[in-house]
Scaffold this motif. Structure first.
Motif, mmCIF file in Angstrom:
data_model
loop_
_atom_site.group_PDB
_atom_site.id
_atom_site.type_symbol
_atom_site.label_atom_id
_atom_site.label_comp_id
_atom_site.label_asym_id
_atom_site.label_seq_id
_atom_site.Cartn_x
_atom_site.Cartn_y
_atom_site.Cartn_z
ATOM 1 N N ASP A 47 -1.388 -4.813 5.138
ATOM 2 C CA ASP A 47 -1.195 -4.763 3.684
ATOM 3 C C ASP A 47 0.253 -4.389 3.414
ATOM 4 O O ASP A 47 0.599 -3.203 3.421
ATOM 5 N N PRO A 48 1.131 -5.383 3.176
ATOM 6 C CA PRO A 48 2.553 -5.080 2.989
ATOM 7 C C PRO A 48 2.885 -4.440 1.644
ATOM 8 O O PRO A 48 3.984 -3.930 1.468
ATOM 9 N N ASN A 49 1.932 -4.455 0.710
ATOM 10 C CA ASN A 49 2.228 -3.973 -0.643
ATOM 11 C C ASN A 49 1.669 -2.590 -0.949
ATOM 12 O O ASN A 49 2.038 -1.996 -1.959
ATOM 13 N N ARG A 50 0.798 -2.097 -0.092
ATOM 14 C CA ARG A 50 0.159 -0.805 -0.387
ATOM 15 C C ARG A 50 0.055 0.013 0.894
ATOM 16 O O ARG A 50 -0.521 -0.448 1.881
ATOM 17 N N THR A 64 2.866 2.250 5.768
ATOM 18 C CA THR A 64 2.703 0.848 5.407
ATOM 19 C C THR A 64 2.569 0.000 6.664
ATOM 20 O O THR A 64 3.445 0.032 7.529
ATOM 21 N N ARG A 82 -6.577 -6.095 4.031
ATOM 22 C CA ARG A 82 -5.992 -5.428 2.861
ATOM 23 C C ARG A 82 -6.996 -4.603 2.091
ATOM 24 O O ARG A 82 -6.711 -3.507 1.613
ATOM 25 N N LYS A 113 2.627 -3.622 7.625
ATOM 26 C CA LYS A 113 3.028 -4.894 7.017
ATOM 27 C C LYS A 113 2.091 -6.039 7.381
ATOM 28 O O LYS A 113 1.908 -6.960 6.579
#
Length: 418
Positions: free
Chosen positions: A292-295, A287, A411, A289
């Motif tokens: 792309d902190p979510n994926r 990851t 992202r 951050k």
């Protein structure tokens, strides 16, 4: 067994103090050591020289499915703390077979992944609490087990917290940091649990859906100017982010090869390369951050660009090197100075040794990292500084992430700058 002796706490104190734990057939203080399948007692040596003998089948305060786990299972899990879950389960099965041959009715308890991780963390002194350890008097999950770093053993000797479990003392400030550390598993243990699973059937079920999707994409092409694989309106749906590529050095002198790079970048721990890996490509999930902190992003690791298409070079985000220019002979940019204007360079060498002249000449575009020399783990204190490996690993990831942001990675898209 004396009522005041806590087997679980006594084992933890012995680990912290670096005193020996010997399996024997009798409780005599001069009894010789015997293999664990034949043992009836565990004898804990104190710094004063005397021994405390406890039966191997003595129940402990560690509960699994609300049932106390015996001392032999606890000690066996500690001896196998550094092996993966499949190897640990196989070793436990072999020990149970040996116990059956010896006529013992008891068996070794096989800990689940989370239980085993929690137990080892508590035994080595990195945690003062455990949800699986029954309280001795309502003073928290560990009760009397609160006697950790700074407390005294049953013999009155002060205890020094040891993360390695081999009697090598660590800085008290590090012990405080470790107590707040959150232990996590890799994606294999999270997704698969303690047993390997075969997901090949999913691929067969997905084939009809993938074929239908490809047919729809082909029929959507109405203009000859569009390639046959491109949808009619490429902006109508979310873009797929390409997988970034990391190139490794194929040199035999490289400290990081296909056989050990994955554990170093994922777990932050160096192990020597055994040159036995036949893999030509590896995948690592990480990851980023700032991107792309979510994926998590999937990185592809290869040793050479032999199978590269021209557009792949825009996806290369890092190149590991030993300082030898011949590595770049088949690269798009064969000149090192030109190469490291486009790609982040990484050199990893032994701490205390001279950096190769090539790495010095290439300047700040090559991250110069040093790790402690490898020593046989059986030597006491051999891996006392192995915690530094994670710091080096995180510095490498930080440099890669910074370079990716500068190249325009986002992202849902790859690099926008060459």
């Amino acid at each position: 067994m004396p009522s005041e002796v806590d087997p679980l706490l006594l084992l933890r104190q012995s680990i912290a103090a670096g005193t020996s734990v010997v399996s024997t057939t009798t409780d005599a203080s001069d009894a010789p050591e015997t293999p664990l399948p034949e043992a009836h007692f565990l004898q804990f040596a104190s710094t004063a020289g005397d021994r405390t003998a406890l039966p191997v089948n003595a129940p402990t305060r560690f509960l699994s499915n609300d049932a106390p786990v015996d001392l032999r299972s606890i000690y066996f899990a500690w001896l196998n703390r550094e092996v993966a879950i499949p190897e640990y389960n196989a070793a436990a099965t072999r020990l149970n077979e040996e116990l059956a041959k010896a006529g013992a009715s008891a068996t070794v308890h096989k800990f689940a992944f989370v239980e085993r991780l929690d137990l080892i963390t508590w035994l080595e002194g990195a945690s003062e609490e455990s949800e699986y350890i029954k309280s001795t008097g309502g003073a928290g999950a560990t009760g009397a087990a609160g006697a950790s770093a700074g407390s005294k053993t049953a013999s009155g000797a002060p205890v020094t917290s040891s993360r390695s479990g081999r009697g090598a003392a660590i800085d008290p400030r590090l012990a405080v940091i470790y107590s707040g550390e959150r232990r996590t598993g890799d994606h294999n243990t999270v997704l698969r649990g303690i047993k390997p699973s075969d997901f090949s059937h999913v691929r067969k079920q997905a084939i009809p859906f993938m074929s239908k999707k490809q047919q729809q994409a082909a029929t959507a092409v109405t203009d000859k100017k569009h390639p046959a694989t491109m949808p009619l309106n490429p902006k109508s749906g979310p873009q797929r982010r390409p997988d970034p590529i990391i190139l490794l050095s194929p040199s035999a002198s490289s400290l990081l090869r296909m056989s050990n790079i994955k554990s170093f970048l994922e777990s932050g721990r160096y192990t020597p390369s055994d040159n036995s890996s036949t893999a030509t490509m590896l995948h690592i999930m990480r990851t980023m951050k700032e991107i792309d902190p979510n994926r998590p992003i999937r990185f592809i690791l290869v040793e050479g660009p032999e199978q590269f298409k021209p557009e792949y070079w825009n996806r290369v985000v890092a190149v590991f090197t030993t300082g030898q220019a011949w590595q770049f002979k088949s690269y798009k940019w064969s000149n090192p100075s030109e190469l490291f204007k486009h790609v982040q360079g990484v050199y990893v060498g032994w701490r205390g040794e001279t950096t190769p002249q090539g790495v010095k000449d290439w300047g700040h575009r090559v991250l110069n990292c040093s790790i402690d020399k490898w020593a046989d783990p059986s030597i006491p204190g051999a891996d006392v500084n192995r915690w530094r490996d994670r710091e080096v690993s995180e510095n490498i990831w930080k440099a890669i992430e910074t370079n990716m942001r500068q190249k325009g990675w986002k992202r849902d898209s790859g690099a926008t700058l060459a």
